[in-house]
Write a protein that holds these residues in place. Structure first.
Motif, PDB file in Angstrom:
ATOM      1  N   HIS A  84     119.806  26.485  56.037  1.00 20.79           N
ATOM      2  CA  HIS A  84     121.351  26.344  56.660  1.00 20.79           C
ATOM      3  C   HIS A  84     121.392  27.579  57.577  1.00 20.79           C
ATOM      4  O   HIS A  84     120.332  28.751  57.190  1.00 20.79           O
ATOM      5  CB  HIS A  84     122.633  26.520  55.229  1.00 20.79           C
ATOM      6  CG  HIS A  84     122.034  28.029  54.322  1.00 20.79           C
ATOM      7  ND1 HIS A  84     122.404  29.486  54.322  1.00 20.79           N
ATOM      8  CD2 HIS A  84     121.556  28.216  53.774  1.00 20.79           C
ATOM      9  CE1 HIS A  84     122.011  29.956  53.954  1.00 20.79           C
ATOM     10  NE2 HIS A  84     121.449  29.940  53.182  1.00 20.79           N
ATOM     11  N   ASP A  95     118.294  34.644  54.962  1.00 22.00           N
ATOM     12  CA  ASP A  95     119.008  33.670  53.884  1.00 22.00           C
ATOM     13  C   ASP A  95     119.290  33.219  54.818  1.00 22.00           C
ATOM     14  O   ASP A  95     120.016  32.453  55.644  1.00 22.00           O
ATOM     15  CB  ASP A  95     120.361  34.276  53.437  1.00 22.00           C
ATOM     16  CG  ASP A  95     120.656  32.961  52.497  1.00 22.00           C
ATOM     17  OD1 ASP A  95     120.221  31.925  52.339  1.00 22.00           O
ATOM     18  OD2 ASP A  95     120.702  33.719  50.637  1.00 22.00           O
ATOM     19  N   GLY A  96     119.268  31.383  54.487  1.00 23.59           N
ATOM     20  CA  GLY A  96     118.916  30.201  55.154  1.00 23.59           C
ATOM     21  C   GLY A  96     118.198  29.818  56.090  1.00 23.59           C
ATOM     22  O   GLY A  96     117.514  29.280  56.969  1.00 23.59           O
ATOM     23  N   GLU A 129     126.124  25.822  53.287  1.00 22.27           N
ATOM     24  CA  GLU A 129     126.218  26.115  52.106  1.00 22.27           C
ATOM     25  C   GLU A 129     126.540  27.377  51.052  1.00 22.27           C
ATOM     26  O   GLU A 129     126.450  27.531  49.667  1.00 22.27           O
ATOM     27  CB  GLU A 129     124.430  26.674  52.983  1.00 22.27           C
ATOM     28  CG  GLU A 129     123.338  25.993  51.404  1.00 22.27           C
ATOM     29  CD  GLU A 129     123.415  28.171  50.844  1.00 22.27           C
ATOM     30  OE1 GLU A 129     122.793  27.411  48.848  1.00 22.27           O
ATOM     31  OE2 GLU A 129     124.096  28.906  51.101  1.00 22.27           O
ATOM     32  N   GLU A 130     126.934  28.575  52.151  1.00 23.39           N
ATOM     33  CA  GLU A 130     127.173  29.934  51.115  1.00 23.39           C
ATOM     34  C   GLU A 130     128.668  29.320  50.454  1.00 23.39           C
ATOM     35  O   GLU A 130     128.595  30.537  49.323  1.00 23.39           O
ATOM     36  CB  GLU A 130     127.365  30.499  52.123  1.00 23.39           C
ATOM     37  CG  GLU A 130     126.365  31.044  53.178  1.00 23.39           C
ATOM     38  CD  GLU A 130     125.169  32.133  51.883  1.00 23.39           C
ATOM     39  OE1 GLU A 130     125.224  32.271  50.766  1.00 23.39           O
ATOM     40  OE2 GLU A 130     123.395  32.242  51.810  1.00 23.39           O
ATOM     41  N   HIS A 190     112.960  29.940  51.249  1.00 25.40           N
ATOM     42  CA  HIS A 190     114.098  30.434  52.014  1.00 25.40           C
ATOM     43  C   HIS A 190     113.466  31.489  50.738  1.00 25.40           C
ATOM     44  O   HIS A 190     112.192  31.697  50.751  1.00 25.40           O
ATOM     45  CB  HIS A 190     114.777  29.514  50.156  1.00 25.40           C
ATOM     46  CG  HIS A 190     116.126  29.904  50.785  1.00 25.40           C
ATOM     47  ND1 HIS A 190     116.918  31.238  49.927  1.00 25.40           N
ATOM     48  CD2 HIS A 190     117.275  29.727  51.185  1.00 25.40           C
ATOM     49  CE1 HIS A 190     117.979  31.737  50.204  1.00 25.40           C
ATOM     50  NE2 HIS A 190     118.125  30.782  51.389  1.00 25.40           N
ATOM     51  N   HIS A 358     120.265  26.390  46.393  1.00 23.73           N
ATOM     52  CA  HIS A 358     120.355  26.266  47.603  1.00 23.73           C
ATOM     53  C   HIS A 358     120.505  24.354  47.927  1.00 23.73           C
ATOM     54  O   HIS A 358     120.709  23.136  46.571  1.00 23.73           O
ATOM     55  CB  HIS A 358     118.185  26.046  47.192  1.00 23.73           C
ATOM     56  CG  HIS A 358     118.338  27.705  47.347  1.00 23.73           C
ATOM     57  ND1 HIS A 358     118.375  28.518  47.945  1.00 23.73           N
ATOM     58  CD2 HIS A 358     117.525  28.201  45.867  1.00 23.73           C
ATOM     59  CE1 HIS A 358     118.271  29.710  47.622  1.00 23.73           C
ATOM     60  NE2 HIS A 358     117.598  29.092  45.901  1.00 23.73           N
TER      61      HIS A 358
HETATM   62 ZN   LIG Z   1     120.262  30.603  51.512  1.00 25.91          ZN
END
Ligand SMILES: [Zn+2]
Length: 422
Positions: A84, A95-96, A129-130, A190, A358
């Motif tokens: 993401h 992150d992502g 996603e978050e 990830h 995730h």
């Molecule tokens: Zn993530």
């Protein structure tokens, strides 16, 4: 497959740094809330890179982006690689982003080496996603997996009452492609978001599944009394009861380490007045475990704790689940492909179970799936100081590259050998 090329570590790093300029905030962080103008800018940049690599980009009706590299046999479902591009309000650069950009780097490496695959390869950027602007988290993946109806996903509202569907339309990413997912495999890279790999000095986490979650909203009901005039033994103090529960939840968590977690992270006391004994306290208890039986044992013990303490403190209570997810096992073939890729690259690796949510977790219900973790410095994530070295990112990307090729199958081994010896 020992003669396969390696991914370009510098190019992978440069892509991370270029993307990190989008929605940049002080301290090297990023803010790209789902379906915001910053998210649009990140999506636009990713789409441009994909088109420059000759990929065909499409957007589905919940805003998930797919970028396709054709296979020799277009009748085969694709191997998906992604994650993401949205972030927390004070998120980090990896992150992502890593999972998406690793996919892009894999395509760029295949192109540079002239390698064709039998099955198509598709990069994917999942919407929201978050879960910080719209709930729940992994909304795009949940809709793609068929766990949440499209209409419900589009109707999710942010705190200003803006619908996800309207926000996606406003940034030009409410697509028309069908949300139904058909794929041969899904691989997600990830950052670990925890301290284990760094602590053990290992390069790669081979993620074989995810912890189950039983999360509850607990309400303790007591009685309001004057803090100056009511002797302690006569009180029905809901906050005192909550404090005892919190201490016992921590003890419960320690009993289930290292494979389980239990946490109280949110609490609301009422009336929350300085001179009034609290009559009502609401708090969350989040229990996680990789084993279904153990998770049920934890939950049973949690109920016993709440019941006993409520009784001893003269309180009544309710305990309602607000989030229940069973533990999931990822696909054995995908996990094996990642494990043998790490071994072929002489990288140290360890089997892991994801304690965090995730996109891969809902997708695993409908597509053979596995994940790779790379180390997080000091275990930090969801923070501007989140960091993974260029070498660590490259190692994870190389593992994904080899596993993706195994799953998508090299169409023309001769061409691949030529490319490797060029
Ligand atoms: Zn993530």
């Amino acid at each position: 497959m020992t003669d396969l090329p390696m991914i370009d570590a510098q190019r992978l790093w440069d892509a991370h740094m270029a993307l990190a300029e989008v929605g940049r905030i002080p301290g090297d962080g990023v803010c790209r809330l789902a379906a915001s103008v910053e998210d649009k800018a990140g999506r636009d940049l990713f789409a441009r890179w994909c088109r420059e690599a000759g990929l065909v980009v499409r957007v589905d009706r919940i805003g998930n982006m797919f970028a396709r590299r054709a296979g020799k046999d277009e009748s085969l479902p694709p191997v998906l690689i992604g994650s993401h591009l949205d972030s927390q309000p004070t998120g980090g650069r990896f992150d992502g982003a890593f999972g998406v950009l690793a996919g892009l780097e894999i395509v760029r490496t295949l192109d540079a080496a002239g390698i064709a695959t039998t099955a198509p390869i598709e990069l994917v950027n999942w919407t929201n996603e978050e879960g910080c602007r719209f709930q729940p988290s992994s909304l795009g993946a949940e809709v793609a997996a068929g766990h949440i109806a499209l209409a419900d996903g589009l109707a999710a509202k942010d705190e200003n009452g803006i619908r996800l569907g309207d926000a996606l339309e406003a940034i030009g990413y409410l697509g028309t492609a069908d949300v139904a997912l058909k794929a041969r495999a899904y691989l997600e890279g990830h950052i670990e978001q925890g301290p284990i790999l760094e602590e053990k000095g290992e390069a790669i986490g081979i993620v074989g599944g995810s912890m189950g979650v039983n999360a509850y909203s607990v309400i303790l009901i007591g009685r309001e009394d004057h803090t100056g005039t009511t002797p302690v033994q006569r009180r029905k103090d809901a906050l005192f009861g909550a404090a005892r529960c919190i201490a016992e939840v921590r003890a419960l968590a320690l009993d289930f380490e290292p494979n389980g977690r239990a946490t109280v992270a949110r609490i609301l006391a009422e009336p929350n007045a300085r001179s009034v004994v609290a009559s009502k306290v609401t708090f969350t208890v989040d229990c996680r475990h990789q084993g279904e039986d153990e998770l049920n044992v934890m939950t049973g013990r949690l109920r016993e704790i709440i019941e006993r303490i409520s009784h001893e403190c003269g309180l009544s209570f309710t305990m309602e689940p607000y989030w229940v997810v069973p533990p999931r096992s990822f696909d054995a073939t995908c996990v094996a492909a990642l494990r043998s890729a790490a071994a072929a690259l002489n990288l140290t690796s360890r089997p892991m179970v994801s304690g965090a949510g995730h996109d891969a977790i809902p997708i695993a219900a409908v597509v053979p799936t596995a994940m790779v973790f790379v180390p997080s410095r000091d275990g930090v994530s969801h923070h501007v100081s989140e960091y993974t070295t260029p070498e660590q990112l490259a190692a994870g990307c190389n593992v994904l590259f080899r596993a993706a090729l195994e799953l998508a199958v090299i169409a023309d081994p001769v061409a691949a050998d030529d490319a490797a010896t060029r």
